[in-house]
Design a protein around this motif. Structure first.
Motif, PDB file in Angstrom:
ATOM      1  N   ILE A  47       0.827  -1.199   0.000  1.00 33.62           N
ATOM      2  CA  ILE A  47       0.000   0.000   0.000  1.00 33.62           C
ATOM      3  C   ILE A  47       0.869   1.259   0.000  1.00 33.62           C
ATOM      4  CG2 ILE A  47      -1.738   1.307   1.267  1.00 33.62           C
ATOM      5  CD1 ILE A  47      -2.751  -1.248  -0.105  1.00 33.62           C
ATOM      6  N   ALA A 195      -7.574   1.966  -1.529  1.00 31.50           N
ATOM      7  CA  ALA A 195      -6.792   0.897  -0.904  1.00 31.50           C
ATOM      8  C   ALA A 195      -5.884   1.457   0.192  1.00 31.50           C
ATOM      9  CB  ALA A 195      -5.956   0.182  -1.962  1.00 31.50           C
ATOM     10  N   MET A 196      -5.325   2.634  -0.059  1.00 31.10           N
ATOM     11  CA  MET A 196      -4.469   3.276   0.942  1.00 31.10           C
ATOM     12  C   MET A 196      -5.254   3.607   2.212  1.00 31.10           C
ATOM     13  SD  MET A 196      -2.390   5.875  -1.526  1.00 31.10           S
ATOM     14  CE  MET A 196      -2.280   7.039  -0.168  1.00 31.10           C
ATOM     15  N   GLU A 199      -5.855   0.647   4.473  1.00 29.66           N
ATOM     16  CA  GLU A 199      -4.681   0.194   5.222  1.00 29.66           C
ATOM     17  C   GLU A 199      -4.199   1.214   6.240  1.00 29.66           C
ATOM     18  OE1 GLU A 199      -2.476  -2.827   6.278  1.00 29.66           O
ATOM     19  OE2 GLU A 199      -3.727  -2.963   4.473  1.00 29.66           O
TER      20      GLU A 199
END
Length: 271
Positions: A47, A195-196, A199
């Motif tokens: 990530i 997605a970042m 995470e």
């Protein structure tokens, strides 16, 4: 192998493979397994490296992004947001049920996914497919956007190239080759950003340390990934203009066969 060397190598590989249609996540998973990174370390560091790629694509397409805010281009921005929904929902579910780390650790499936990507890229090289791809980006339909969005959802699987799969889907559903590529690259921004964010919470809880990786190592990986990603994106845009994406299929066929063979040998050894 020293951790610093692993960080630099993974960052370079991420930068090269993020926009070239060969699956950056698949490469990071395979190399992480080869270097002994735990699946949670590999997935989380992936990530961070993707964040570098996000910075690169925003810089590369900055003028295009600004133009999408104009009234006559706002429809394209809407299609990008709609196409993001399937992958966003799938990503949330995978995170909720802790399936992401498992996907990164299953190298046999990743090897098979490389072969799927290679087959998709071969299809884009068929002249009859390109002849029927005539829709410009400004005229992308809701149906085309959703098809590309669902393909991007499937490309969450490591080994399925997000750029390769979405460009191929765009061409197959009628978008001009260059328009399919542009839509794919624009679609990468919310995809990588989402997605970042998924995470980020885990990283905060861990004090921004990913397993054995320190803050300086994470920052180094981010910077290298951004620089190399920008260079790779520049190269891919040139390749797209020549409509030669299929040249990457041969590498993926070889890589997929190698990874599958490696994992089969490991399974036999355990038996």
């Amino acid at each position: 192998m020293a951790v610093w060397l692993i960080v630099i190598l993974l960052a370079v590989i991420q930068g090269i493979t993020e926009f070239l249609p060969v699956s950056s996540s698949g490469h990071l998973a395979v190399l992480g397994g080869a270097f002994g990174l735990r699946s949670d370390e590999g997935a989380a560091f992936s990530i961070v490296l993707h964040a570098g790629s996000l910075l690169a694509i925003v810089a590369f397409y900055f003028k295009t992004l600004l133009s999408l805010l104009r009234r006559d281009k706002i429809r394209v921005l809407g299609m990008v947001l709609i196409a993001t929904i399937p992958a966003g929902v799938a990503g949330l579910l995978l995170k909720k049920f802790d399936l992401m780390d498992m996907m990164f650790s299953d190298l046999l499936s990743i090897g098979m996914a490389f072969l799927v990507t290679a087959s998709l890229l071969r299809i884009t090289g068929k002249e009859k497919m390109v002849k029927n791809a005539v829709t410009p980006l400004e005229n992308i339909s809701l149906k085309q956007a959703l098809i590309i969005g669902f393909v991007q959802m499937i490309a969450i699987v490591p080994g399925i190239s997000r750029s390769g799969a979405t460009i191929a889907a765009g061409v197959l559903c009628g978008l001009q080759f260059e328009s399919a590529a542009a839509f794919s690259f624009l679609l990468a921004i919310p995809a990588i950003g989402g997605a970042m964010l998924l995470e980020l919470f885990s990283l905060v809880k861990n004090g921004f340390v990913i397993g054995r990786l320190s803050v300086p190592q994470i920052a180094c990986g981010f910077g290298i990934s951004a620089l190399v990603s920008f260079a790779a994106l520049t190269l891919l845009v040139a390749v797209v203009k020549k409509r030669k994406l299929s040249i990457f299929s041969w590498y993926l066929f070889l890589l997929g066969i190698t990874v599958v063979g490696w994992q089969m040998l490991k399974l036999q050894g355990r038996g």
